[in-house]
Design an enzyme around this catalytic site. Sequence first.
Site, PDB file in Angstrom:
ATOM      1  N   ASP A 293      35.881   2.025  34.020  1.00 52.68           N
ATOM      2  CA  ASP A 293      37.119   2.670  33.619  1.00 52.68           C
ATOM      3  C   ASP A 293      38.107   2.494  34.777  1.00 52.68           C
ATOM      4  OD1 ASP A 293      39.092   3.975  32.261  1.00 52.68           O
ATOM      5  OD2 ASP A 293      37.919   5.743  31.770  1.00 52.68           O
TER       6      ASP A 293
HETATM    7  C1  NOJ Z   1      41.508   5.280  31.257  1.00 48.23           C
HETATM    8  C2  NOJ Z   1      40.818   5.785  30.025  1.00 48.23           C
HETATM    9  O1  NOJ Z   1      39.805   6.704  30.379  1.00 48.23           O
HETATM   10  C3  NOJ Z   1      40.222   4.683  29.190  1.00 48.23           C
HETATM   11  O2  NOJ Z   1      39.727   5.231  28.003  1.00 48.23           O
HETATM   12  C4  NOJ Z   1      41.251   3.625  28.920  1.00 48.23           C
HETATM   13  O3  NOJ Z   1      40.704   2.613  28.112  1.00 48.23           O
HETATM   14  C5  NOJ Z   1      41.754   3.064  30.225  1.00 48.23           C
HETATM   15  N1  NOJ Z   1      42.337   4.126  31.020  1.00 48.23           N
HETATM   16  C6  NOJ Z   1      42.805   1.977  30.031  1.00 48.23           C
HETATM   17  O4  NOJ Z   1      43.956   2.537  29.533  1.00 48.23           O
END
Ligand code: NOJ
Length: 762
Positions: A293
């Site tokens: 993430d």
């Molecule tokens: C953080 C989020 O937790 C995740 O779900 C997302 O795909 C990414 N950012 C990219 O935006």
Amino acid sequence: MLFSPQTFVRPRTKYLGLCVLLLSAAGSLTAQSAPPAKPDADRFVDQLLAKMTLAEKLGQMSQMSYKDVAPATAAAATRTGNVGSFLFVTDPALIDRLQHIAVDDSRLHIPLIFGFDVIHGYHTIFPIPLAVASSWDPALAERVQSMSAREASAGGINWAFAPMVDIAHDARWGRIMEGAGEDPFLGSAMAAAQVRGFQGPTLGTPNRILACAKHFAAYGAGEGGRDYDAANISDEQLNNVYLPPFHAAEQAGAGCFMSAYIDLQGVPASGNRMLLHDVLRDQWGFRGMVVSDWASVESLTNHGFASGPEDAAARGLHAGVDMEMVSHVFRDNLPKALKDGQATIADLDNAVRNILRIKYELGLFTNPYSARTLTAAEQSEQQQVALHAAEQSAVLLRNEGHLLPLAHALHSLAVIGPLADSKPDTMGSWSLAGHVDPTITVFTGLQHKLGASTTVTYAKGVEIIRPSTSIFDGQFPEPAPTLHTPEEKAAAFAHAIDLVRSSDAAIVVLGEANNMSGERASRASLDLPGDQQKLLEAAVATGKPIVLVLLNGRPLNIAWAAQHVPSILEAWYPGTEGGAAIANLLFGDANPGGKLPVSWPRTAGQEPFYYSRNLTQDREDDPDRYWDTVNTPLYPFGFGLSYSTFTLGPIHLDAASMPTNGVLTVSVPVTNSGNVAGDDVLQLYTHQRAGTASRPARELKGFERIHLRAGETRVVTLTLRAADLAFWSPQTHHFGVEPGVFDLWAGDDSTAANHANFTVLP
Ligand code: NOJ
């Protein structure tokens, strides 16, 4: 459609230090298993890998956020092979240009892969995932995500950061809106369906994109419903509640998993080899790629887990992260970590292989450009599916005196509330590439439906003050407040109530601003934000027929409304066609058939709150364990009304017992006893009476949404497999079916009274 998840029992237990390793449950019968890697893929990837420099390998392992780097930096990194993927670039011409640089100008011509948060649509916005889960129709979820995939692919996107398959037991957690709610069985069905929808039958299917199951794992178990907080759950909960939807996604062929931000049982998920390697790869056989993430490898240091960037890079890689989203600790530190012996080239090569194999299987080496314009027929299909999905997802919570559906013969209708004519709040959170303009609000939907014969008036009455969410700032247009002074506020309130008073009926559209759920959007209170409750009470005090329509991303405190407002329709965030769907539902051109995928609390103080709790001393659910509220939900999991009524006959089992590898056929006659056609969802719940561990009072083990004409009776037959009853026991550290007596209930919510029992034989 019958959904019957199959349990993939792999009774192996491993120990890692003191931690008992995990084995998990459900997948879908209808799911194709992960496609075996094409042999030519491995050969191709190995040949390519042999030509790559360390810098090029690290480039493949790096994903950049396009909006956070200068365009010249992005282009240069692409040309030199120092980046393998971008997120947050949505201009098809730009995507095309970057891809041309990668394919034509970089030394090894390795295509980029473009990822994006395609959560519930791309330009056309479908209902939020929690809403689609309320349809209890996995085929619909598959269709919705196939439409999302087609539109995103036409925009040049190759990869959705979805589905989010995190189980949520706490409505305060803002990301509950992105998932399928509280239940692992329903969640597994929705997880597998969405993967099939995004990817199609196999990776590389035209008009489909790579799916990414996230956030592995137990992100939804963050304490207190606080986003990013640690998950301190037991192995039992992890195995039986949080992992099954991930396993279902993997079994359905998900080509990507995303690690979670959180610390799980004391080990951050992005540095958790037990999760990312032992469970995902060794036990489940996953052959796709793992992306971190956002900056979560770098954050291994913030957690107090890694001692610094080099340690974070080495441990993130060793744990099983293949591609690092946004932060660049891999790129900057792995060369030194290799020299120091902290990281191995074998782990690094494996990570690159996983990425290249996915690019190959997606067909990017042969067809790196997917941007195109949708045909008019395709465009209209997007809208039709968005409309249908919004109609199927709405849940009718209350309908006293059959106020709904409203009669077309109304002369005047007031539509009030801060969300009644707000396009962003009809679309909901995570609509980052969504087209705002074509969105149909509740007000415009009702205007179109009723035409000139009914005067439809609108007033917002009150405003919701929107918190600024740094994650989405500038990406999504938030309506600016227009009511500043106390006088302006009082006048707006009075005007709205005057409209109600002078109309035949009123639709009061309340809920949460779109950015109040989603990421970093937890709430300590579930009350209607701002002065909405006052507006509702004033509208009801006029004595006019009032319908409350909710637009929101989580259950809210509507205890007052549940006693005083005759009709309540939960529409969640219904998306681009939401207002048209709601108009159809309110006037009976569509009949609500959605059921809650979450238990609806009476108050935030009951959270975490879910139906599948274990029994305790008093065995039956004692309503009085709090002295200031009861233990029961306002509306139970699985609940939803219809304009029809349904009557269920007795349960018929084809046998009284089955072996541990057997099946039972459960038949229940369902009659539409109302006078309009409608949908009901037959739900099966079981309880194991005794075993090596106590099991929840009830667990969903089968369901089917059915459509019945007025007066029609159908015998609905569901298959209950003994394998579906398997669980991971904290006593045996084993995943399996335990013989014994089981209770079985059939009904149309989780309080179903229709009871039978059966035995699983040794
Ligand atoms: C953080 C989020 O937790 C995740 O779900 C997302 O795909 C990414 N950012 C990219 O935006």
